[in-house]
Design an enzyme around this catalytic site. Structure first.
Site, PDB file in Angstrom:
ATOM      1  N   HIS A 128      12.960 -16.292  56.495  1.00  0.00           N
ATOM      2  CA  HIS A 128      12.582 -16.163  55.226  1.00  0.00           C
ATOM      3  C   HIS A 128      11.679 -17.485  55.013  1.00  0.00           C
ATOM      4  O   HIS A 128      12.430 -18.440  55.126  1.00  0.00           O
ATOM      5  CB  HIS A 128      13.203 -15.827  54.269  1.00  0.00           C
ATOM      6  CG  HIS A 128      13.091 -15.979  52.830  1.00  0.00           C
ATOM      7  ND1 HIS A 128      11.755 -15.703  52.165  1.00  0.00           N
ATOM      8  CD2 HIS A 128      13.393 -16.743  51.583  1.00  0.00           C
ATOM      9  CE1 HIS A 128      11.329 -15.949  50.993  1.00  0.00           C
ATOM     10  NE2 HIS A 128      12.714 -16.754  50.678  1.00  0.00           N
ATOM     11  N   ASN A 159       6.515 -19.428  49.184  1.00  0.00           N
ATOM     12  CA  ASN A 159       7.841 -18.501  48.924  1.00  0.00           C
ATOM     13  C   ASN A 159       7.093 -17.506  48.360  1.00  0.00           C
ATOM     14  O   ASN A 159       7.051 -17.172  47.415  1.00  0.00           O
ATOM     15  CB  ASN A 159       8.749 -19.073  48.273  1.00  0.00           C
ATOM     16  CG  ASN A 159      10.159 -17.938  48.512  1.00  0.00           C
ATOM     17  OD1 ASN A 159       9.766 -17.010  48.486  1.00  0.00           O
ATOM     18  ND2 ASN A 159      11.322 -18.641  48.073  1.00  0.00           N
ATOM     19  N   CYS A 166      14.293 -11.653  48.628  1.00  0.00           N
ATOM     20  CA  CYS A 166      13.818 -12.129  49.869  1.00  0.00           C
ATOM     21  C   CYS A 166      14.313 -11.543  51.137  1.00  0.00           C
ATOM     22  O   CYS A 166      13.922 -11.896  52.144  1.00  0.00           O
ATOM     23  CB  CYS A 166      14.029 -13.574  49.851  1.00  0.00           C
ATOM     24  SG  CYS A 166      13.352 -14.622  48.402  1.00  0.00           S
TER      25      CYS A 166
END
EC number: 2.3.1.180
Length: 333
Positions: free
Chosen positions: A258, A289, A122
């Site tokens: 993020h 996500n 990420c």
């Protein structure tokens, strides 16, 4: 001793264009609830996620990247032939070699651009952005395409109550090019390998190949440990990035963390004491996500909706499996 020629790169680098691609299929929480014992209210309260996008067979890692990249190149006002480097951050391209970046570079029509993949979870977009900045300042490329792309639906265990609702698919891309003034700040990045077991693939590919396990490898995590690390440690990293750029939270226009979990985002906003005027990306609500794709996708949406504008000062921070992290301050394209 021979003297080498000095580099002839640009004095600074900046993001010139951004593009995104979200798969056509929108998956609400109700679909996730078909395989786990939970509720829509629980998912929203724990993560903020309402829907996510899942790719179909045609929406491959390469195909989504090409769509997002084409938009970014057009937004930057350049041609594909001017791209000198293609950096792709992904953990869901299942061919060990060749790098998917080479296919993308070719199909976009670049003039044999340098092309490679990176695996930084990420935080991958931040890693790629830092590498691109270095290439431009060093002079090995005039324009670099940085892509974050994932098909995490391929790595999701739909029976895992802790993760089944989290992940989505998509691609985000930016074109990085020369600048006469600082527009990408110093990067604060690093890793904490002693915590690598908190987010990981369930089993190695070899276990599945050899029949040691029946279930395809998936991503798993220790939710509470990851939450504590992200909330307490990443707020410190974000502050360090502000300090490195020589600005304060009051100087920010936009915060693009993020898109892992809205509770993490809210906690970071509180810890950083961001003023009310700072726009906070909350793309996680409808995109989920998407790991390396989450920051450029959120950036693209903020600009497209007018919540952010060209020239705004934005703090971006990615963090995830490794555990790895990267934060910097950028001027939006």
């Amino acid at each position: 001793m021979a003297k080498l020629k000095p580099s002839k790169g640009a004095p600074y680098a900046r993001i010139l264009g951004v593009g995104g691609y979200r798969p056509t299929r929108v998956v609400p929480n109700e679909v996730i609830l078909e395989t786990i014992d939970s509720s829509d209210e629980w998912i929203r309260s724990r993560s903020g996620i309402e829907t996510r996008h899942w790719a179909n067979d045609e929406e491959t890692v390469a195909a989504m990247s090409i769509e997002a990249s084409g938009k970014a190149i057009a937004d930057a006002g350049i041609s594909a032939e001017q791209i000198g480097g293609v950096i792709v951050s992904t953990v869901s391209h299942f061919k060990q070699t060749p790098a998917v970046a080479t296919e993308i570079a070719d199909k976009l029509g670049t003039a044999k651009a340098a092309a490679f993949d990176i695996s930084a979870g990420c935080a991958g977009f931040g890693y790629g952005l830092t590498l691109a900045k270095g290439m431009i300042v060093e002079g090995s490329a005039e324009y670099v395409l940085v892509i974050g792309v994932e098909r995490l639906s391929d790595l999701t265990d739909l029976e895992d109550r802790a993760t089944a609702f989290l992940f989505g698919d998509g691609a985000g891309a930016v074109v990085v090019g020369p600048s006469q003034e600082p527009a990408i700040g110093p990067t604060v990045w690093g890793s904490e390998g002693d915590k690598s077991e908190t987010i990981k693939q369930t089993v190695p590919w070899t276990d599945y190949r050899e029949g040691a396990v029946d279930k395809f490898p998936a991503i798993t995590q220790e939710g509470q440990a990851v939450f504590r690390w992200a909330v307490f440690e990443m707020a410190k990293v974000a502050q360090q990035a502000l300090d490195a750029a020589g600005i304060t939270p009051d100087d920010l226009d936009v915060f693009i963390p993020h898109q892992a979990n809205e509770r993490i985002i809210d906690s970071m906003v509180k810890t950083l004491k961001l003023p009310e005027h700072v726009t906070v990306a909350r793309d996680v609500r409808t995109t989920g996500n998407t790991s390396a794709a989450s920051i450029p996708l959120a950036m693209e949406r903020l600009l497209a909706t007018g919540e952010a504008k060209s020239g705004d000062t934005a703090l971006v921070i990615g963090f995830g499996a490794g555990l790895v992290y990267a934060a910097t301050v950028v001027t939006l394209p």
